[in-house]
Design an enzyme around this catalytic site. Structure first.
Site, PDB file in Angstrom:
ATOM      1  N   LYS A 114       0.836  -1.321  -0.227  1.00 34.10           N
ATOM      2  CA  LYS A 114       0.078   0.217  -0.032  1.00 34.10           C
ATOM      3  C   LYS A 114       1.025   1.134   0.046  1.00 34.10           C
ATOM      4  O   LYS A 114       1.975   1.357   0.784  1.00 34.10           O
ATOM      5  CB  LYS A 114      -0.919   0.173   1.204  1.00 34.10           C
ATOM      6  CG  LYS A 114      -1.921  -1.334   1.325  1.00 34.10           C
ATOM      7  CD  LYS A 114      -3.203  -0.861   0.503  1.00 34.10           C
ATOM      8  CE  LYS A 114      -4.188  -2.124   0.691  1.00 34.10           C
ATOM      9  NZ  LYS A 114      -5.318  -1.808  -0.219  1.00 34.10           N
ATOM     10  N   GLN A 174      -1.439 -13.195   9.772  1.00 36.47           N
ATOM     11  CA  GLN A 174      -1.805 -12.977   8.514  1.00 36.47           C
ATOM     12  C   GLN A 174      -0.510 -12.516   7.855  1.00 36.47           C
ATOM     13  O   GLN A 174       0.518 -12.522   8.447  1.00 36.47           O
ATOM     14  CB  GLN A 174      -2.623 -11.593   8.481  1.00 36.47           C
ATOM     15  CG  GLN A 174      -1.984 -10.435   8.894  1.00 36.47           C
ATOM     16  CD  GLN A 174      -3.013  -9.370   9.262  1.00 36.47           C
ATOM     17  OE1 GLN A 174      -3.960  -9.738   9.601  1.00 36.47           O
ATOM     18  NE2 GLN A 174      -2.608  -8.034   9.016  1.00 36.47           N
ATOM     19  N   ASP A 204      -2.723  -6.364   0.053  1.00 35.09           N
ATOM     20  CA  ASP A 204      -1.281  -6.596   0.464  1.00 35.09           C
ATOM     21  C   ASP A 204      -1.313  -7.735   1.716  1.00 35.09           C
ATOM     22  O   ASP A 204      -0.469  -7.913   2.277  1.00 35.09           O
ATOM     23  CB  ASP A 204      -0.694  -5.357   0.947  1.00 35.09           C
ATOM     24  CG  ASP A 204      -1.395  -4.468   2.343  1.00 35.09           C
ATOM     25  OD1 ASP A 204      -2.732  -4.909   2.361  1.00 35.09           O
ATOM     26  OD2 ASP A 204      -0.761  -3.703   3.043  1.00 35.09           O
ATOM     27  N   ASP A 240      -3.630  -8.952  16.955  1.00 36.49           N
ATOM     28  CA  ASP A 240      -4.552  -8.127  15.879  1.00 36.49           C
ATOM     29  C   ASP A 240      -5.517  -9.084  15.407  1.00 36.49           C
ATOM     30  O   ASP A 240      -5.468 -10.295  15.266  1.00 36.49           O
ATOM     31  CB  ASP A 240      -3.359  -7.982  14.854  1.00 36.49           C
ATOM     32  CG  ASP A 240      -3.851  -6.988  13.936  1.00 36.49           C
ATOM     33  OD1 ASP A 240      -4.191  -5.685  14.240  1.00 36.49           O
ATOM     34  OD2 ASP A 240      -4.426  -7.367  12.738  1.00 36.49           O
ATOM     35  N   ASN A 241      -6.686  -8.504  15.684  1.00 35.56           N
ATOM     36  CA  ASN A 241      -7.957  -8.896  14.898  1.00 35.56           C
ATOM     37  C   ASN A 241      -8.210 -10.505  15.271  1.00 35.56           C
ATOM     38  O   ASN A 241      -8.458 -11.486  14.640  1.00 35.56           O
ATOM     39  CB  ASN A 241      -7.779  -8.973  13.458  1.00 35.56           C
ATOM     40  CG  ASN A 241      -8.261  -7.594  12.865  1.00 35.56           C
ATOM     41  OD1 ASN A 241      -8.967  -7.032  13.614  1.00 35.56           O
ATOM     42  ND2 ASN A 241      -7.763  -7.208  11.613  1.00 35.56           N
ATOM     43  N   GLU A 263      -7.340  -7.406  20.436  1.00 37.42           N
ATOM     44  CA  GLU A 263      -7.719  -6.217  19.814  1.00 37.42           C
ATOM     45  C   GLU A 263      -8.970  -6.759  18.838  1.00 37.42           C
ATOM     46  O   GLU A 263      -8.770  -6.861  17.601  1.00 37.42           O
ATOM     47  CB  GLU A 263      -6.652  -5.541  18.768  1.00 37.42           C
ATOM     48  CG  GLU A 263      -7.219  -4.410  18.152  1.00 37.42           C
ATOM     49  CD  GLU A 263      -7.118  -4.460  16.733  1.00 37.42           C
ATOM     50  OE1 GLU A 263      -7.222  -3.359  15.895  1.00 37.42           O
ATOM     51  OE2 GLU A 263      -7.136  -5.436  15.838  1.00 37.42           O
ATOM     52  N   LYS A 285       0.481   4.133   9.617  1.00 35.00           N
ATOM     53  CA  LYS A 285       0.358   2.848   9.213  1.00 35.00           C
ATOM     54  C   LYS A 285       1.241   2.700   7.705  1.00 35.00           C
ATOM     55  O   LYS A 285       1.680   1.696   7.410  1.00 35.00           O
ATOM     56  CB  LYS A 285      -0.965   2.263   9.228  1.00 35.00           C
ATOM     57  CG  LYS A 285      -1.437   2.279  10.474  1.00 35.00           C
ATOM     58  CD  LYS A 285      -2.747   1.293  10.308  1.00 35.00           C
ATOM     59  CE  LYS A 285      -3.921   2.000   9.710  1.00 35.00           C
ATOM     60  NZ  LYS A 285      -5.161   1.106   9.658  1.00 35.00           N
ATOM     61  N   TYR A 286       1.120   3.734   6.975  1.00 35.05           N
ATOM     62  CA  TYR A 286       1.788   3.661   5.591  1.00 35.05           C
ATOM     63  C   TYR A 286       3.019   4.549   5.324  1.00 35.05           C
ATOM     64  O   TYR A 286       3.417   4.523   4.140  1.00 35.05           O
ATOM     65  CB  TYR A 286       0.531   3.957   4.588  1.00 35.05           C
ATOM     66  CG  TYR A 286      -1.005   3.316   4.940  1.00 35.05           C
ATOM     67  CD1 TYR A 286      -0.842   1.954   4.784  1.00 35.05           C
ATOM     68  CD2 TYR A 286      -1.897   4.007   5.417  1.00 35.05           C
ATOM     69  CE1 TYR A 286      -2.037   1.113   5.090  1.00 35.05           C
ATOM     70  CE2 TYR A 286      -3.149   3.376   5.829  1.00 35.05           C
ATOM     71  CZ  TYR A 286      -3.012   1.983   5.721  1.00 35.05           C
ATOM     72  OH  TYR A 286      -4.384   1.163   5.938  1.00 35.05           O
TER      73      TYR A 286
END
Lengths: 663, 663
Positions: free
Chosen positions: A251, A311, A346, A382-383, A411, A523-524
């Site tokens: 990204k 992930q 991504d 995460d998630n 989270e 984040k990016y």
């Protein structure tokens, strides 16, 4: 249908509390915390009963017994303190107290001037029954009682002896366990270290930690800011993923689907040719640099927490090594993450429905163990709600059986039932809906749900005013006062809280239009900050965290109590330690724009202060001290100065001459 | 601690309702009643799920499946009707709905104009997965769908087909049960005959039924009054114990500890040389007289209920045959019943702690079976709370396994937990605290406890305004209006109710000073009554019971809803059938002394009546009819005439020309 009839057992034990889903899940505590157990315990007829809480640690053979006290309406209560990390078990037992029943009846008959000669003989029989279970000195003593009762002619004297506390206590030591009922389930407690309940988190992207604009931050740069983090009072320094970042479908800035040459990608797109979840992104440093950061942090009383994001980027080694762990589409392409119509090209989700799930589970466990072996004891997950519950239950149990001091923060910004279920299956702490609660009514409703219902037994909230994913509306518009308000609320409502910095302490409020997302999000891309920019909240945060550290009542969440007040933009609440030695009374102006004032009610009865007794309200934020009296007191809060009071309430000394002691 | 991890099961099923104590106890229903099951059903991630209620009757091999509907917040609901007497079992299953998930995602992508070519191919794969579980016509149909999707180039057409109800329903028929989760417990329902839920009791001492003063009443005298009992609308005629009465320590009139020659004793002091619990008191008649009474009663639609008092007079044959079933005191005397300082010298309790408890249990069961064999199907159980719970659980289960139509009414005037627990272990109906509830607030609180909490699942209240043991204060002082008030409350709040006659219908109010006990109680002497004394309530009772019979909404208790009103001495509430075909709206003046009036709120929205729609309120007590409109209406109730309205609410026909239809 179960239908087990215990013929000899007359006592019923029901509605044992706490018990989660019929004992399916453990409750949670930290070392030194109390477990208060209540239960309905009753028998048929009018017989007196006794009840004990039973508890034991891990593989202990024998139960510890704690006598329960009668409350009312057949309800009994007993408690104990858990002292060790690991698993405790508890339950309740109870039985008919024949001797007590006899004592009660005897007294009533004696008071009604009925003949008690035969009753005394019955009592002697009863003591004989008890004697079967007694030896040593106590046996001798009981035999003396029998002898005395056999020969005592004076009724009044006999009554005094049979009702004496000494005899009662002696008999109580030897209840008839054979006919006693044990509650049908044994329940579990997971006991964590204290940080599970009291922690102060600071999140920051290591790659944005370089003091030099244009450079990629490193673990060494993180080391350099440790003193400041510690000075602000944080004890957990949580780093977003530190692993190699994928290049395929990387990204660009502001989540652009197209990246350009210099774009650094999203740290949650884990894995590249340089490695996966057990590797370090080379631009941050080496594994040994990281271990050095961990050790240095320890010196400052700060613990490093890692992100656990299960992930993969399309470049993750797993994709080639284990294609069966991913979903493949009919056109031969691999399935990336999506929440239609949103696409995360991504990132590839792992396919937990793969037939090779056992290898997948083991590999993911090995990731946690890898970092645990290197000293990491806190993971922010995460998630977790996009992976099966059974996986988490297994993983957390496996890891904690070897490393009982590991903490997992969930989270799961998702539906309430899912959020709570993850806590039930083992997560130590959880993100919450705090970020979107704004009004007095919303805070009271939500905090009462978290602290006054069964939820309090297994769900430990961790309050975050902001995260890299969330810049809530009120922080976009409310300016510096809004940041102060949210910090005080998070830090005093919940014993676990955290901020995403330095965005938070610099009051960064620029969002993507119409969204709750940061503009130019870290984040990016890499950001460079002037951490000491005028107006920053570092000192203010340090003060609030010092108050938390110095006041034990703020080191738990379950004890929060909301108080009445006439102004609906002023939220007032308090926390008191069990022994009432620390009383904190917080008043927050929820309105970041206007001065708000009004009468608030101080619950002096709960604080043990009488209406005619002046008391000291010491504002730990401003250091102002007020002498108050009675329940009603007036407050006025200017958000442009400090939007809250955090009062420590102290009883005053009684003598007039001691008045200036406090001033 | 249980820790069962089902690796393949992604769906969680939680908080299944109704469930009593983790499935330890069954819920209760009658034939034709509905069971509504709700549960949280959810999976990780964003996948759609499906859920079924499963249920089966007794030893049926296969589950009936009822698809559940999604409510909100991950909660699902489904229901079924129980049609047979006996035991049903139910549970819930659920799984991930991959096809529905795919449909949802596809639609979102299509709506966002994303390319769906590959998605359609994935859909075809999904249908292929389902095909593995399909045969016959459905298989053919699914293959046709696949063929169509393979070749259809028009996206819009393809979308219409894949989202069609027909395809969705076809797929829904074949859920993937292998990866489905079944709730971890199977729960039970005890289904009784309808009388368990809707019964109207009349209690009367047979020995006081003689029309001739000075004579001991007989079963033949009871026969003679059957027509009147039936005319009043009662369908249960409950007789206090009909067994031989002991002579030793017989009580005299007004519970005197000394009896004289003519004293007849208390029927609950069961047993003499003439027999025990399986014998008939000779002065009442013979066993065949009793059987004739039973049969005659049946002709009138009235069922005879017997009293089950498991205790003995000192003259009971058991005392000699089984001394081990009683308690013996050190002075050699047998232990009589007592609640110190009160003594019941004419009654010996059975010692359930005897080592011979098994013989005792069997003998007591044989008593119930003895009367069941002779046709008795209703037992009113005296003081069940002074016998072990496990005994009742065993006894009721044993008896109902052979006679599933037997009903047990628990007379446990005791602490709430004990009262409720007896209902849990199996009692069909229970006496309640209704007798001591007086104010609007008390009624609302108590009825809501009985009908809006878990209690409603296992506790069937039976409301009694009076009993031979209880002449409550309000009936002592409130005169005839008080009797009418209590009758209406009992009869319309609870679908099961009863009175002790003829004291009730004759408004007998003479009590022992300072007590809630009848003066010259029939428990200790024979009374003679002029049943047709002016002012008697027989016609009024008949009217109320006819209203109950004609209006199905009054034939259950769970449906009661309280309504708002400005006057706290006026209680207003309603009952509506599930299909809203019968709407009863009751307004009671709780004050027996004064006319009371005020505005009450009619919940027309619940009744399906709009604010601009006039409706008919037909008072079934007075036969007056009112045309009302809107929520607020005025009532005025004179207790000296009729202290209540029992309105039947009917929507009016819409045409003006039809107005005189009702008037």
């Amino acid at each position: 249908m179960q239908m087990h009839i215990d013929e000899g057992k007359r006592v019923i034990i029901e509605r044992l509390n706490p018990e989660i889903d019929g004992g399916r899940f453990p409750i949670k505590r930290v070392i030194g915390e109390k477990v208060v157990v209540t239960a309905d315990v009753f028998a048929d007829g009018h017989d007196a009963v006794w009840a004990n809480v039973l508890y034991k640690y891990q593989n202990d053979d024998t139960w510890q017994e704690i006598p329960m006290l009668f409350l009312e309406n057949d309800r009994w209560q007993g408690g104990f303190i858990v002292e060790e990390m690991g698993i405790y078990t508890y339950t309740v037992e109870g039985g008919v107290d024949h001797f007590k029943t006899w004592q009660n009846d005897l007294k009533k008959k004696y008071d009604a001037s009925q003949d008690i000669k035969t009753e005394i003989l019955i009592g002697i029989q009863q003591i004989h029954d008890v004697l079967k279970r007694v030896s040593g000195d106590d046996k001798k003593k009981l035999l003396e009682y029998i002898d005395f009762l056999r020969h005592e002619e004076n009724k009044q004297k006999a009554m005094k002896i049979v009702l004496s506390e000494e005899l009662s206590n002696l008999i109580k030591k030897y209840p008839d366990k054979q006919s006693a009922t044990k509650y049908e389930r044994e329940l579990a407690i997971v006991v964590d270290r204290k940080k599970a309940l009291f922690s102060t988190w600071y999140e920051r992207f290591p790659r944005s930690c370089s003091p030099k604009s244009g450079e990629h931050g490193t673990f060494k740069d993180c080391e350099a800011i440790l003193p400041e983090i510690a000075k602000m009072g944080f004890d957990v320094f949580y780093l977003p993923p530190i692993h190699p970042i994928g290049k395929t479908n990387r990204k660009g800035k502001n989540n652009s689907p197209v990246s350009v040459q210099d774009d650094v990608g999203c740290p949650w797109a884990i894995g590249s040719q340089e490695g996966g979840h057990k590797s370090i992104h080379p631009q941050l440093g080496t594994l040994s640099d990281f271990e050095q950061l961990m050790n240095k942090a320890k010196d400052y009383g700060v613990e490093i927490a890692l992100d656990l994001a299960f992930q993969c980027s399309p470049d993750h080694p797993y994709v080639k090594q284990h294609p069966e762990w991913f979903r493949w589409r009919p056109d031969g392409s691999v399935q990336y993450a999506e929440n239609p119509p949103k696409r995360y090209e991504d990132v590839l989700p792992l396919n937990f429905e793969t037939e090779q799930w056992q290898q997948l589970w083991e590999e993911l466990k090995s990731v946690v163990v890898f970092w645990a072996e290197r000293g990491i004891r806190i993971f922010r997950v995460d998630n977790p709600h996009t992976k099966p519950f059974s996986f988490w239950e297994w993983l957390i149990r496996e890891v904690k059986s070897k490393y009982p001091d590991v903490l997992f923060l969930s989270e799961a910004f998702t539906r309430p039932k899912v959020m709570y279920y993850l806590a039930k299956v083992g997560f130590t702490q959880s993100y919450t809906y705090f970020t979107w609660r704004n009004t007095k009514k919303e805070f009271i409703t939500y905090l009462n749900e978290l602290t006054k219902t069964e939820v309090k037994e297994y769900f430990r909230p961790n309050f975050w005013p902001n995260t890299p994913d969330i810049l809530p509306e009120h922080l976009q518009h409310g300016g510096r006062p809004a940041f102060m308000i949210r910090l005080i609320l998070a830090a005093t409502l919940s014993s676990n809280y955290g901020i995403f910095g330095p965005d938070f302490e610099l009051c960064v409020s620029e969002a993507i239009a119409g969204k709750e997302e940061y503009l130019d999000s870290e984040k990016y891309e890499i950001r460079y900050w002037n951490w000491n920019k005028p107006g920053n909240l570092k000192d203010f945060i340090a003060r609030v965290n010092r108050i938390r550290k110095e006041n034990p009542s703020l080191q738990t969440t379950r004890n929060v109590q909301f108080y009445e007040g006439e102004n609906d933009t002023i939220l007032s609440y308090g926390k008191v330690t069990d022994d009432a030695s620390d009383i904190i009374f917080v008043v927050v102006n929820l309105d970041p724009y206007h001065v708000q004032s009004g009468w608030i009610k101080v619950p002096i009865d709960i604080y043990g202060i009488s209406a005619d007794q002046p008391y000291l309200a010491h504002d730990l934020l401003s250091d102002d001290k007020y002498i108050w009296q009675g329940e009603k007191n007036y407050v006025e809060l200017n958000p442009r100065i400090i939007p809250a009071h955090i009062f420590k309430i102290r009883k005053r000394l009684k003598k007039e001459t001691d008045f200036d002691y406090f001033m």
